[in-house]
Design a protein around this motif. Structure first.
Motif, PDB file in Angstrom:
ATOM      1  N   ILE A  35       1.671   6.635   4.279  1.00 54.99           N
ATOM      2  CA  ILE A  35       2.298   5.505   3.588  1.00 54.99           C
ATOM      3  C   ILE A  35       3.804   5.556   3.806  1.00 54.99           C
ATOM      4  CG2 ILE A  35       2.650   4.357   1.361  1.00 54.99           C
ATOM      5  CD1 ILE A  35      -0.293   4.406   2.236  1.00 54.99           C
ATOM      6  N   GLU A  36       4.365   4.428   4.229  1.00 58.26           N
ATOM      7  CA  GLU A  36       5.809   4.333   4.469  1.00 58.26           C
ATOM      8  C   GLU A  36       6.548   3.758   3.261  1.00 58.26           C
ATOM      9  OE1 GLU A  36       8.809   1.947   7.475  1.00 58.26           O
ATOM     10  OE2 GLU A  36       6.733   2.252   8.058  1.00 58.26           O
ATOM     11  N   SER A  37       5.970   2.735   2.636  1.00 57.64           N
ATOM     12  CA  SER A  37       6.602   2.138   1.465  1.00 57.64           C
ATOM     13  C   SER A  37       5.539   1.621   0.513  1.00 57.64           C
ATOM     14  CB  SER A  37       7.568   1.014   1.865  1.00 57.64           C
ATOM     15  OG  SER A  37       6.886   0.006   2.567  1.00 57.64           O
ATOM     16  N   VAL A  38       5.944   1.428  -0.754  1.00 54.09           N
ATOM     17  CA  VAL A  38       5.017   1.028  -1.813  1.00 54.09           C
ATOM     18  C   VAL A  38       5.626  -0.101  -2.634  1.00 54.09           C
ATOM     19  CG1 VAL A  38       3.859   1.785  -3.934  1.00 54.09           C
ATOM     20  CG2 VAL A  38       4.065   3.359  -1.997  1.00 54.09           C
ATOM     21  N   VAL A  39       4.788  -1.079  -2.949  1.00 54.71           N
ATOM     22  CA  VAL A  39       5.141  -2.144  -3.884  1.00 54.71           C
ATOM     23  C   VAL A  39       3.995  -2.219  -4.887  1.00 54.71           C
ATOM     24  CG1 VAL A  39       5.553  -4.615  -4.156  1.00 54.71           C
ATOM     25  CG2 VAL A  39       6.359  -3.447  -2.106  1.00 54.71           C
ATOM     26  N   TYR A  40       4.313  -2.304  -6.178  1.00 57.45           N
ATOM     27  CA  TYR A  40       3.225  -2.390  -7.157  1.00 57.45           C
ATOM     28  C   TYR A  40       3.557  -3.351  -8.288  1.00 57.45           C
ATOM     29  CZ  TYR A  40       5.978   0.827 -10.044  1.00 57.45           C
ATOM     30  OH  TYR A  40       6.968   1.403 -10.793  1.00 57.45           O
ATOM     31  N   VAL A  41       2.492  -3.829  -8.917  1.00 50.28           N
ATOM     32  CA  VAL A  41       2.580  -4.673 -10.104  1.00 50.28           C
ATOM     33  C   VAL A  41       1.681  -4.023 -11.149  1.00 50.28           C
ATOM     34  CG1 VAL A  41       2.174  -6.963 -11.079  1.00 50.28           C
ATOM     35  CG2 VAL A  41       2.885  -6.740  -8.686  1.00 50.28           C
ATOM     36  N   THR A  42       2.196  -3.859 -12.360  1.00 49.55           N
ATOM     37  CA  THR A  42       1.416  -3.247 -13.433  1.00 49.55           C
ATOM     38  C   THR A  42       1.273  -4.220 -14.594  1.00 49.55           C
ATOM     39  OG1 THR A  42       3.379  -2.297 -14.465  1.00 49.55           O
ATOM     40  CG2 THR A  42       2.205  -0.921 -12.865  1.00 49.55           C
ATOM     41  N   LYS A  43       0.217  -3.987 -15.393  1.00 46.21           N
ATOM     42  CA  LYS A  43       0.041  -4.743 -16.630  1.00 46.21           C
ATOM     43  C   LYS A  43      -0.274  -3.744 -17.731  1.00 46.21           C
ATOM     44  CE  LYS A  43      -2.868  -8.067 -18.957  1.00 46.21           C
ATOM     45  NZ  LYS A  43      -4.258  -8.470 -19.018  1.00 46.21           N
ATOM     46  N   LYS A  44       0.560  -3.744 -18.764  1.00 44.96           N
ATOM     47  CA  LYS A  44       0.379  -2.829 -19.890  1.00 44.96           C
ATOM     48  C   LYS A  44      -0.647  -3.415 -20.860  1.00 44.96           C
ATOM     49  CE  LYS A  44       5.041  -0.970 -19.664  1.00 44.96           C
ATOM     50  NZ  LYS A  44       6.298  -0.763 -20.380  1.00 44.96           N
ATOM     51  N   PRO A  45      -1.198  -2.586 -21.747  1.00 43.53           N
ATOM     52  CA  PRO A  45      -2.144  -3.096 -22.747  1.00 43.53           C
ATOM     53  C   PRO A  45      -1.550  -4.219 -23.612  1.00 43.53           C
ATOM     54  CG  PRO A  45      -2.222  -0.711 -22.694  1.00 43.53           C
ATOM     55  CD  PRO A  45      -1.066  -1.130 -21.815  1.00 43.53           C
ATOM     56  N   THR A  46      -0.234  -4.251 -23.719  1.00 44.69           N
ATOM     57  CA  THR A  46       0.430  -5.306 -24.497  1.00 44.69           C
ATOM     58  C   THR A  46       0.482  -6.635 -23.740  1.00 44.69           C
ATOM     59  OG1 THR A  46       2.590  -4.727 -23.589  1.00 44.69           O
ATOM     60  CG2 THR A  46       1.937  -3.639 -25.658  1.00 44.69           C
ATOM     61  N   GLY A  47       0.115  -6.589 -22.452  1.00 46.72           N
ATOM     62  CA  GLY A  47       0.193  -7.786 -21.618  1.00 46.72           C
ATOM     63  C   GLY A  47       1.469  -7.866 -20.807  1.00 46.72           C
ATOM     64  N   GLU A  48       2.405  -6.967 -21.073  1.00 43.37           N
ATOM     65  CA  GLU A  48       3.670  -6.957 -20.337  1.00 43.37           C
ATOM     66  C   GLU A  48       3.431  -6.579 -18.880  1.00 43.37           C
ATOM     67  OE1 GLU A  48       7.936  -4.545 -20.336  1.00 43.37           O
ATOM     68  OE2 GLU A  48       6.573  -4.320 -22.039  1.00 43.37           O
ATOM     69  N   VAL A  49       4.032  -7.336 -17.983  1.00 41.94           N
ATOM     70  CA  VAL A  49       3.880  -7.102 -16.547  1.00 41.94           C
ATOM     71  C   VAL A  49       5.166  -6.479 -16.019  1.00 41.94           C
ATOM     72  CG1 VAL A  49       3.556  -8.231 -14.307  1.00 41.94           C
ATOM     73  CG2 VAL A  49       2.274  -9.023 -16.299  1.00 41.94           C
ATOM     74  N   GLY A  50       5.001  -5.488 -15.153  1.00 44.76           N
ATOM     75  CA  GLY A  50       6.147  -4.831 -14.540  1.00 44.76           C
ATOM     76  C   GLY A  50       5.927  -4.689 -13.039  1.00 44.76           C
ATOM     77  N   THR A  51       6.991  -4.469 -12.320  1.00 38.56           N
ATOM     78  CA  THR A  51       6.908  -4.256 -10.878  1.00 38.56           C
ATOM     79  C   THR A  51       7.764  -3.062 -10.493  1.00 38.56           C
ATOM     80  OG1 THR A  51       8.774  -5.726 -10.416  1.00 38.56           O
ATOM     81  CG2 THR A  51       6.581  -6.708 -10.361  1.00 38.56           C
ATOM     82  N   GLY A  52       7.484  -2.530  -9.338  1.00 34.34           N
ATOM     83  CA  GLY A  52       8.287  -1.445  -8.798  1.00 34.34           C
ATOM     84  C   GLY A  52       8.076  -1.379  -7.302  1.00 34.34           C
ATOM     85  N   TYR A  53       8.999  -0.748  -6.633  1.00 36.18           N
ATOM     86  CA  TYR A  53       8.886  -0.629  -5.185  1.00 36.18           C
ATOM     87  C   TYR A  53       9.779   0.490  -4.690  1.00 36.18           C
ATOM     88  CZ  TYR A  53      12.735  -3.877  -6.094  1.00 36.18           C
ATOM     89  OH  TYR A  53      13.847  -4.483  -6.618  1.00 36.18           O
ATOM     90  N   SER A  54       9.350   1.055  -3.566  1.00 30.67           N
ATOM     91  CA  SER A  54      10.171   2.072  -2.925  1.00 30.67           C
ATOM     92  C   SER A  54      11.280   1.360  -2.154  1.00 30.67           C
ATOM     93  CB  SER A  54       9.320   2.937  -1.996  1.00 30.67           C
ATOM     94  OG  SER A  54       8.667   2.142  -1.032  1.00 30.67           O
ATOM     95  N   GLN A  55      12.200   2.133  -1.646  1.00 29.64           N
ATOM     96  CA  GLN A  55      13.344   1.554  -0.963  1.00 29.64           C
ATOM     97  C   GLN A  55      12.890   0.694   0.213  1.00 29.64           C
ATOM     98  OE1 GLN A  55      16.317   4.414  -0.046  1.00 29.64           O
ATOM     99  NE2 GLN A  55      17.717   2.942   0.829  1.00 29.64           N
ATOM    100  N   GLY A  56      13.528  -0.454   0.355  1.00 32.18           N
ATOM    101  CA  GLY A  56      13.230  -1.366   1.450  1.00 32.18           C
ATOM    102  C   GLY A  56      14.046  -2.624   1.288  1.00 32.18           C
ATOM    103  N   SER A  57      14.036  -3.448   2.305  1.00 32.89           N
ATOM    104  CA  SER A  57      14.794  -4.694   2.221  1.00 32.89           C
ATOM    105  C   SER A  57      14.054  -5.664   1.305  1.00 32.89           C
ATOM    106  CB  SER A  57      14.963  -5.313   3.614  1.00 32.89           C
ATOM    107  OG  SER A  57      13.745  -5.896   4.040  1.00 32.89           O
ATOM    108  N   PRO A  58      14.781  -6.564   0.652  1.00 31.03           N
ATOM    109  CA  PRO A  58      14.127  -7.557  -0.207  1.00 31.03           C
ATOM    110  C   PRO A  58      13.086  -8.381   0.546  1.00 31.03           C
ATOM    111  CG  PRO A  58      16.488  -7.542  -0.611  1.00 31.03           C
ATOM    112  CD  PRO A  58      16.248  -6.656   0.574  1.00 31.03           C
ATOM    113  N   LEU A  59      13.336  -8.711   1.802  1.00 27.09           N
ATOM    114  CA  LEU A  59      12.359  -9.487   2.572  1.00 27.09           C
ATOM    115  C   LEU A  59      11.089  -8.682   2.833  1.00 27.09           C
ATOM    116  CD1 LEU A  59      14.598 -11.421   5.135  1.00 27.09           C
ATOM    117  CD2 LEU A  59      13.396 -12.320   3.134  1.00 27.09           C
ATOM    118  N   GLU A  60      11.239  -7.387   3.119  1.00 23.20           N
ATOM    119  CA  GLU A  60      10.055  -6.547   3.321  1.00 23.20           C
ATOM    120  C   GLU A  60       9.243  -6.455   2.036  1.00 23.20           C
ATOM    121  OE1 GLU A  60       8.878  -2.198   5.083  1.00 23.20           O
ATOM    122  OE2 GLU A  60      10.689  -2.324   3.865  1.00 23.20           O
ATOM    123  N   ILE A  61       9.914  -6.281   0.917  1.00 23.05           N
ATOM    124  CA  ILE A  61       9.237  -6.177  -0.378  1.00 23.05           C
ATOM    125  C   ILE A  61       8.470  -7.460  -0.677  1.00 23.05           C
ATOM    126  CG2 ILE A  61       9.629  -5.973  -2.869  1.00 23.05           C
ATOM    127  CD1 ILE A  61      12.096  -4.154  -1.983  1.00 23.05           C
TER     128      ILE A  61
END
Length: 81
Positions: A35-61
């Protein structure tokens, strides 16, 4: 001796991929250098959504997120048949 997580074992026997199983598989692939890079979306039990990603250009993300969207749509189409 490692404690047994019965929820995880039950999900595994039913073919359900839990968040924990997904992250463990991802971590193993990263450790193997697959794996070179990671992008993820999470959902908490409260319904709150979060995102995260490893280093990369905004266009790649954004491109990776779009690829993920297409992958989910493709799997939805396959299930309809």
């Amino acid at each position: 001796m490692k404690p047994i997580d019965f929820k995880e074992k039950k999900a595994e026997s039913e073919g359900i991929v839990t968040a924990l199983r997904l992250i463990k598989n991802l971590a193993m692939a990263i450790e193997r250098g697959e794996i070179e890079s990671v992008v993820y979306v999470t959902k908490k039990p409260t319904g709150e959504v979060g995102t995260g990603y490893s280093q990369g250009s905004p266009l790649e993300i954004l491109g990776l997120l779009r690829c993920g969207e297409e992958d989910v749509l493709d799997s939805m189409r396959l299930r309809k048949c």
